[in-house]
Design an enzyme around this catalytic site. Structure first.
Site, mmCIF file in Angstrom:
data_model
loop_
_atom_site.group_PDB
_atom_site.id
_atom_site.type_symbol
_atom_site.label_atom_id
_atom_site.label_comp_id
_atom_site.label_asym_id
_atom_site.label_seq_id
_atom_site.Cartn_x
_atom_site.Cartn_y
_atom_site.Cartn_z
ATOM 1 N N ASP B 35 0.732 -1.279 -0.015
ATOM 2 C CA ASP B 35 0.197 -0.026 -0.055
ATOM 3 C C ASP B 35 0.719 1.172 0.110
ATOM 4 O O ASP B 35 1.805 1.282 0.876
ATOM 5 C CB ASP B 35 -0.907 0.060 1.458
ATOM 6 N N LYS B 92 -8.223 0.602 -5.326
ATOM 7 C CA LYS B 92 -9.448 -0.146 -4.508
ATOM 8 C C LYS B 92 -10.662 0.634 -5.199
ATOM 9 O O LYS B 92 -10.868 1.868 -5.252
ATOM 10 C CB LYS B 92 -9.294 -0.107 -3.215
ATOM 11 N N GLY B 164 -5.134 -2.837 8.729
ATOM 12 C CA GLY B 164 -4.688 -1.612 9.525
ATOM 13 C C GLY B 164 -4.841 -1.911 10.937
ATOM 14 O O GLY B 164 -4.650 -1.249 11.749
ATOM 15 N N GLY B 225 -2.812 -7.622 8.187
ATOM 16 C CA GLY B 225 -2.275 -7.595 9.525
ATOM 17 C C GLY B 225 -0.893 -8.122 9.401
ATOM 18 O O GLY B 225 -0.129 -8.109 10.374
ATOM 19 N N GLY B 246 -0.162 -3.606 3.937
ATOM 20 C CA GLY B 246 -0.761 -2.505 4.084
ATOM 21 C C GLY B 246 -0.214 -1.419 4.636
ATOM 22 O O GLY B 246 0.962 -0.758 4.440
ATOM 23 N N SER B 247 -0.639 -1.261 6.210
ATOM 24 C CA SER B 247 0.070 -0.436 6.984
ATOM 25 C C SER B 247 1.401 -0.640 7.572
ATOM 26 O O SER B 247 1.926 0.228 8.189
ATOM 27 C CB SER B 247 -0.914 0.050 8.085
#
Lengths: 193, 305
Positions: B35, B92, B164, B225, B246-247
Site C-alpha cells: 500500500d 481500490k 490496518g 495484518g 498495507g499499513s
C-alpha cells in the site's frame, strides 16, 4: 536431466509443472549453490525489477552469468529482459548475455495484455498459443541471434543465441508444452555432445 | 472481440481474456504488494522489490482512525503513482461500486481491488467483474466466499485478515480456513461434492475444479495484518502465493528497510537462516491493535457477502 527454475519471484511453479510433465527433474534456484550440477535453467516471468534486485541481494548475478556461458538458459518475459544486453534507459540489474535490445512493457499497461497464435521457427505442428502479459519485445538482435518469431509490426518475440533462448510471452501459461520440449532437447544436446 | 493490432498472420491478438487477467496475478506470485499513498512511497516500494503497489489516499490504519465513509481515491493521485513506477499499480473500488471500477479502468489501472477496506456501496451484490477488461482481486475469509468472487469474475483472491491492525491473527485464521477447506474438499467423492457446494454456497463447477486442482483456480495472496518478515513467511508457509502489506510498512520506523526485508522473507520463506538475517535491526514495527480487543462491528473483514 535436471533443470533449474529461478525461483526468486514469479511464475516458477508453472514452469516446474510443465518440465515435470515432460519427465525432467526440477530444482528451484534461490541461492548461488542451487546452480551446482544443473543441465539447464529457466528464468521465469514475474516482475523483472524484483527478480533483478533479489538476484543482486543474494549474490546471484555473477554465478548466473557464469552458468549461462556454457549451459542452456531460457528466459520468458521478465526472464528475456534479464538476459538482454540493452533495455534502453531503464536502470535495473541485467545478466546482459543475449545480444538483444529489449523494450520493457512494450504494449502498455495490463489492459493491453493479449493472446495470439504465433508461428515460431523450429516449433512444428502449427502456430503456438502465445500469452503476452505486460510483455517486452526485442527491437533489434545482434548478428549471433536467430530470430524465431516476430509480430506483424516486426518486433521480435522469440529468439535463440546458441544455447540461450528468449520468449517475450509465457509458454508456461499455455496448454501446450512444445517449447518446453524444445528447450529440454536443447539441454540434452548440450549435456551429451 | 477487442483487438490491439498485434498479429502474426493467424488471429488478431485478443485482450481482456480470462487467461490474460489471471495471468498477471500469476506473474506476481512469490511477491509482495505494498500500500502506498504518494509517488515517493511508490518509489520506495519499487526500490525495495515490491511486485506491485496499491495506490490509495489513506492506508487502512488511517481509514480506521479517521472513520467516516472511505471511497475510491482521486484518479489524479492514482495517476501520479502510475507515472512514478514501472511495476503494476492497483487501486481500490468499494464493494458493488461498479462505476468506481469503470473509472479505474478508464485511467488504465492494472488491477482493481474490490475491497472491504472501503465502505461498501452495495450490501447484497458485488461488481460483475466479467464486464471488465482489467482484472480484479477480491477478499475472502473462506472457500465459499472465494469461489463466489471467482464466479463473479475475480482473477485473484486475497484472504482478508483484518486490515490496518498489524495483528496477523485474522490473516492466519482466514488462510487456514480457506486452505483447510480445500484439503477437506480433495478427500470427498463426487457425490459428496454436490452437498459440499451447497453448504459453502458456491457454484458446483468451481468446487469441482478446485478439487481437481487441489488449490483455488486463481492466485491467492494473504492480506490484513502482516507487519514483519516473519509474518510474511508464516503466511507463505501456510500455503498462500504471496502477500499484501498495507499499513505494516509505512507505519513502521524504517519503511525502506522493512519493505526490503519483507520482500526477501517472501522469496526465502522456507529458509530460517535468511529469515533470521532479514529480521534484524528493522526499527520499530507498527504499533498495531490486537484484534481480540475489537468488537465484531469494528472488524472490516465482515464486509462482503
Amino acid at each position: 536431466m535436471e533443470i533449474g527454475v529461478l525461483a526468486l519471484q514469479g511464475a516458477f511453479i508453472e514452469h516446474r509443472k510443465k518440465l515435470e510433465s515432460l519427465g525432467a527433474t526440477v530444482r528451484e534456484v534461490r541461492l548461488p549453490e542451487h546452480l551446482d550440477g544443473l543441465d539447464g535453467l529457466i528464468i521465469p516471468g514475474g516482475e523483472s525489477t524484483t527478480i533483478g534486485k533479489l538476484a543482486v541481494s543474494y549474490g546471484l548475478l555473477d554465478p548466473l552469468r557464469e552458468f549461462t556461458r556454457s549451459k542452456p538458459t531460457w528466459g520468458t518475459c521478465a526472464g528475456m529482459i534479464f538476459l538482454a544486453k540493452d533495455i534502453g534507459g531503464d536502470r535495473q540489474p541485467l545478466l546482459g548475455v543475449m545480444d538483444l535490445t529489449v523494450n520493457r512493457n512494450a504494449f502498455g499497461r495490463q489492459i493491453d495484455s493479449f493472446e495470439v497464435n504465433l508461428d515460431i521457427a523450429g516449433i512444428e505442428g502449427g502456430p503456438f498459443p502465445a500469452i503476452f502479459i505486460r510483455a517486452p519485445v526485442a527491437t533489434s538482435a545482434g548478428a549471433g541471434v536467430d530470430v524465431l518469431a516476430r509480430l506483424d509490426d516486426q518486433s521480435i518475440v522469440a529468439a535463440r543465441q546458441g544455447h540461450l533462448l528468449a520468449t517475450a510471452f509465457h509458454p508456461e501459461l499455455s496448454d501446450d508444452a512444445r517449447i518446453h520440449r524444445f528447450f529440454l532437447d536443447l539441454a540434452a544436446s548440450v549435456s551429451t555432445p | 472481440m477487442a483487438t490491439n493490432g498485434h498479429t502474426n498472420g493467424h488471429n488478431t491478438g485478443e485482450t481482456g481474456t480470462e487467461t490474460v487477467k489471471r495471468g498477471l496475478a500469476q506473474m506476481l506470485k512469490g511477491g509482495v504488494i505494498m500500500d502506498v499513498v504518494t509517488p515517493e512511497q511508490a518509489k520506495v516500494a519499487e526500490d525495495a522489490g515490491a511486485v506491485a503497489v496499491m495506490a490509495l489516499e489513506r492506508i487502512p490504519a488511517d481509514i480506521r482512525a479517521h472513520g467516516g465513509v472511505a471511497r475510491m481515491s482521486d484518479p489524479d493521485m492514482i495517476e501520479g503513482i502510475m507515472k512514478a513506477v514501472t511495476i503494476p499499480v492497483m487501486a481500490k473500488a468499494r464493494i458493488g461500486h461498479f462505476v468506481e471500477a469503470q473509472i479505474l479502468e478508464a485511467i488504465g489501472i492494472d488491477y482493481v481491488d474490490e475491497s472491504e477496506v472501503l465502505t461498501p456501496a452495495d450490501e447484497e451484490h458485488h461488481i460483475n467483474k466479467h464486464k471488465f477488461k482489467i482484472p480484479f482481486v477480491c477478499g475472502a475469509r473462506n472457500l465459499g466466499e472465494a469461489l463466489r468472487r471467482i464466479a463473479e469474475g475475480a482473477a485473484m483472491i486475497r484472504t482478508k485478515g483484518e486490515a490496518g491492525t498489524g495483528d496477523v491473527v485474522e490473516a492466519v485464521r482466514h488462510a487456514r480456513t480457506l486452505l483447510g477447506e480445500i484439503r477437506r474438499l480433495t478427500s470427498l467423492d463426487e457425490d459428496e461434492m454436490f452437498t459440499f457446494a451447497k453448504n459453502i454456497q458456491a457454484p458446483y463447477a468451481l468446487v469441482k475444479e478446485t478439487a481437481e486442482l487441489g488449490r483455488l483456480p486463481v492466485v491467492n495472496f494473504a492480506a490484513g495484518g502482516v507487519a514483519t518478515p516473519a509474518d510474511a513467511a508464516l503466511m507463505m508457509q501456510l500455503g498462500v502465493d504471496g502477500v499484501f502489506v498495507g499499513s505494516g510498512i509505512f507505519k513502521s520506523g524504517d519503511p525502506a528497510k522493512r519493505a526490503k526485508a519483507i520482500v526477501e522473507a517472501v522469496t526465502h520463506f522456507n529458509n530460517p537462516d535468511v529469515l533470521a538475517k532479514v529480521s534484524r535491526n528493522l526499527g520499530e514495527a507498527m504499533v498495531g491493535i490486537s484484534v481480540s480487543s475489537m468488537t465484531d462491528q469494528q472488524k472490516i473483514a465482515q464486509r462482503g457477502w
